[in-house]
Design an enzyme around this catalytic site. Structure first.
Site, PDB file in Angstrom:
ATOM      1  N   SER A   1       7.491   6.053  -6.933  1.00 38.73           N
ATOM      2  CA  SER A   1       8.520   5.994  -5.887  1.00 38.73           C
ATOM      3  C   SER A   1       9.578   4.942  -6.235  1.00 38.73           C
ATOM      4  O   SER A   1      10.642   4.901  -5.612  1.00 38.73           O
ATOM      5  CB  SER A   1       7.899   5.704  -4.519  1.00 38.73           C
ATOM      6  OG  SER A   1       7.239   4.454  -4.519  1.00 38.73           O
ATOM      7  N   HIS A   2       9.321   4.094  -7.226  1.00 43.84           N
ATOM      8  CA  HIS A   2      10.325   3.110  -7.644  1.00 43.84           C
ATOM      9  C   HIS A   2      10.579   3.128  -9.141  1.00 43.84           C
ATOM     10  O   HIS A   2      11.122   2.191  -9.707  1.00 43.84           O
ATOM     11  CB  HIS A   2       9.950   1.712  -7.137  1.00 43.84           C
ATOM     12  CG  HIS A   2      10.058   1.657  -5.652  1.00 43.84           C
ATOM     13  ND1 HIS A   2       9.044   2.070  -4.824  1.00 43.84           N
ATOM     14  CD2 HIS A   2      11.092   1.336  -4.850  1.00 43.84           C
ATOM     15  CE1 HIS A   2       9.434   1.987  -3.560  1.00 43.84           C
ATOM     16  NE2 HIS A   2      10.676   1.538  -3.545  1.00 43.84           N
TER      17      HIS A   2
ATOM     18  N   HIS B   1      17.617  -4.994  -3.208  1.00 45.30           N
ATOM     19  CA  HIS B   1      16.331  -4.749  -3.881  1.00 45.30           C
ATOM     20  C   HIS B   1      15.968  -3.284  -3.687  1.00 45.30           C
ATOM     21  O   HIS B   1      15.797  -2.844  -2.557  1.00 45.30           O
ATOM     22  CB  HIS B   1      15.253  -5.652  -3.278  1.00 45.30           C
ATOM     23  CG  HIS B   1      14.089  -5.897  -4.203  1.00 45.30           C
ATOM     24  ND1 HIS B   1      13.291  -4.877  -4.673  1.00 45.30           N
ATOM     25  CD2 HIS B   1      13.586  -7.040  -4.750  1.00 45.30           C
ATOM     26  CE1 HIS B   1      12.350  -5.389  -5.472  1.00 45.30           C
ATOM     27  NE2 HIS B   1      12.513  -6.709  -5.537  1.00 45.30           N
TER      28      HIS B   1
ATOM     29  N   GLU C   1       8.516   7.695  -0.776  1.00 45.95           N
ATOM     30  CA  GLU C   1       7.429   8.688  -0.681  1.00 45.95           C
ATOM     31  C   GLU C   1       7.836   9.837   0.245  1.00 45.95           C
ATOM     32  O   GLU C   1       7.475  10.984   0.026  1.00 45.95           O
ATOM     33  CB  GLU C   1       6.150   8.048  -0.122  1.00 45.95           C
ATOM     34  CG  GLU C   1       5.626   6.855  -0.887  1.00 45.95           C
ATOM     35  CD  GLU C   1       4.928   7.230  -2.196  1.00 45.95           C
ATOM     36  OE1 GLU C   1       4.809   8.429  -2.458  1.00 45.95           O
ATOM     37  OE2 GLU C   1       4.545   6.315  -2.934  1.00 45.95           O
TER      38      GLU C   1
ATOM     39  N   ARG D   1     -12.236   0.979  -5.847  1.00 46.77           N
ATOM     40  CA  ARG D   1     -10.825   0.862  -6.225  1.00 46.77           C
ATOM     41  C   ARG D   1     -10.225  -0.368  -5.583  1.00 46.77           C
ATOM     42  O   ARG D   1     -10.090  -0.448  -4.360  1.00 46.77           O
ATOM     43  CB  ARG D   1     -10.063   2.108  -5.783  1.00 46.77           C
ATOM     44  CG  ARG D   1      -8.576   2.006  -6.022  1.00 46.77           C
ATOM     45  CD  ARG D   1      -7.853   3.284  -5.622  1.00 46.77           C
ATOM     46  NE  ARG D   1      -6.414   3.090  -5.609  1.00 46.77           N
ATOM     47  CZ  ARG D   1      -5.542   3.979  -5.200  1.00 46.77           C
ATOM     48  NH1 ARG D   1      -5.963   5.155  -4.781  1.00 46.77           N
ATOM     49  NH2 ARG D   1      -4.246   3.715  -5.201  1.00 46.77           N
TER      50      ARG D   1
END
Ligand code: NDP
Length: 339
Positions: A45-46, A118, A186, A301
């Site tokens: 997404s970035h 940003h 997203e 995770r």
């Protein structure tokens, strides 16, 4: 069909795009590295998905790709940077040496970046500090697209908060998360793919809950994660990213006169702590104790592990990009694909 690029091939291609769209060589190098890191780690997404936003924002004159950040050393543990309407990452780069000096001297140091843009993930800003043995925290507010818990109108941004902590003999622990239910990127990706959102992600233009990403983007809004608790954390990000730094709140800037502008004009806060001043055993060993107990409890995770696995794969096999995406990147760079 897809192609595979090495990290340096992708970074060089992105650097050419930034340069072609009016950034200085230093800014092009910093942003290209940042965006290539995201793509490499599967923070898609970035990653290159954001290049259109960068290009359109630069073209529109909304952000200054050649801005010189201005450092203001205001207190022993407090450094400010006026990014001069440029990107936040070059502002951080300009402050890095002084910030490290301050945290080593004082045990804690704060960087308040304002008048900055940003459009990326926060972990690339923090990971290098954690790899140097520091605990790091960052907050960035963005653009009004999220309704506070109990409210009816967009006030907050997607407002990410990220934290990084060193471990002994292992990759740092890093989490980096939007405080909205999902990141806006997203939602855009789900809309492109025609996928439904999870329940609770957002509301449509009438304020009714929806799982349709288009309805959220077209007049609707995101919701904070976790009801009133996430909403308070998002509020904190506004206060740290904007009120403390001197930047805009997410609802305060107007980019409507800059067609295509996609980079929120807000602020960023970073806090660094040198954990060697803490009590007890070394921090990295204590972090390992915690992780070991989490593992023993069944956690398979840890935050950041997915990225690390993607990173290892990309280092072995390269970074996969569809022909379509690669074609677009070459077009932005003004290159033919065989150069
Ligand atoms: P996710 O919800 O995908 O992930 C958030 C964090 O949780 C990550 O550290 C992730 O680790 C970890 N995580 C995810 N799933 C699990 C799991 N099952 N178990 C343990 N840990 C897990 O991220 P978001 O969608 O909230 O945010 C994505 C990015 O968007 C962030 O990098 C954020 O900085 C960025 N962003 C930037 C904005 C800006 O204005 N600049 C605005 C909003 C967001 P891992 O990475 O390993 O998956």
């Amino acid at each position: 069909m897809s192609a595979t690029l090495s990290f340096s091939e992708l970074r060089d291609l992105l650097e050419a795009i930034f340069l072609r769209h009016g950034t200085s060589p230093d800014v092009a190098a910093i942003l290209a590295e940042n965006c290539a890191l995201c793509e490499r780690d599967g923070a898609t997404s970035h990653g290159v998905f954001r290049m259109q936003g960068y290009v359109d924002s630069l073209k529109s004159g909304w952000v200054d790709g050649k801005a010189d950040p201005l450092l203001e050393d205001v207190a022993p543990g407090f450094l400010r940077v006026d990014a001069n309407n440029g990107f936040a990452q070059p502002a951080l780069e300009a402050a890095r040496a002084t910030l490290l000096e301050k945290v080593r001297t004082n045990g804690i140091a704060l960087l308040a970046i304002r008048n900055s843009h940003h459009l990326s993930a926060l972990w690339p800003d923090l990971e290098p500090f954690a790899r140097q043995g520091l605990v790091a925290l960052s907050a960035v507010n963005s653009f009004a697209c999220t309704v506070p818990h109990g409210g009816k109108v967009r006030v907050f941004g997607t407002n990410p908060l990220a934290f990084a902590a060193p471990r002994e003999g292992a990759d740092p622990i890093i989490f980096d998360m939007a405080t909205s239910f999902m990141a806006n990127g997203e939602i855009q990706i789900a809309a492109q793919k025609g996928e439904a959102l999870p329940a609770g992600a957002g509301v449509d233009a009438s304020g009714a809950p929806t799982t349709d990403p288009r309805a959220v983007l077209d007049g609707g809004a995101l919701l904070p994660f976790g009801g009133h608790k996430g909403s308070s954390i998002s509020m904190m990000v506004e206060l740290l990213g904007a009120a403390l730094t001197g930047g805009h709140f997410s609802f305060e800037f107007d980019w409507s006169g800059h067609k295509g502008a996609a980079t929120p004009h807000t602020g960023q806060l970073l806090v660094l702590i040198d954990p060697s001043h803490g009590g007890g055993l070394p921090f990295g060993l204590r972090a390992n104790d915690l992780v070991a107990r989490m593992r023993a409890s069944g956690v398979d995770r840890m935050p950041g592990e997915r990225r690390m696995a993607n990173r290892a794969r990309a280092e072995r096999e390269g970074i996969p990009l569809s022909d379509d995406v690669l074609g677009r990147l070459y077009a932005y760079a003004g290159r033919s694909e065989d150069t």
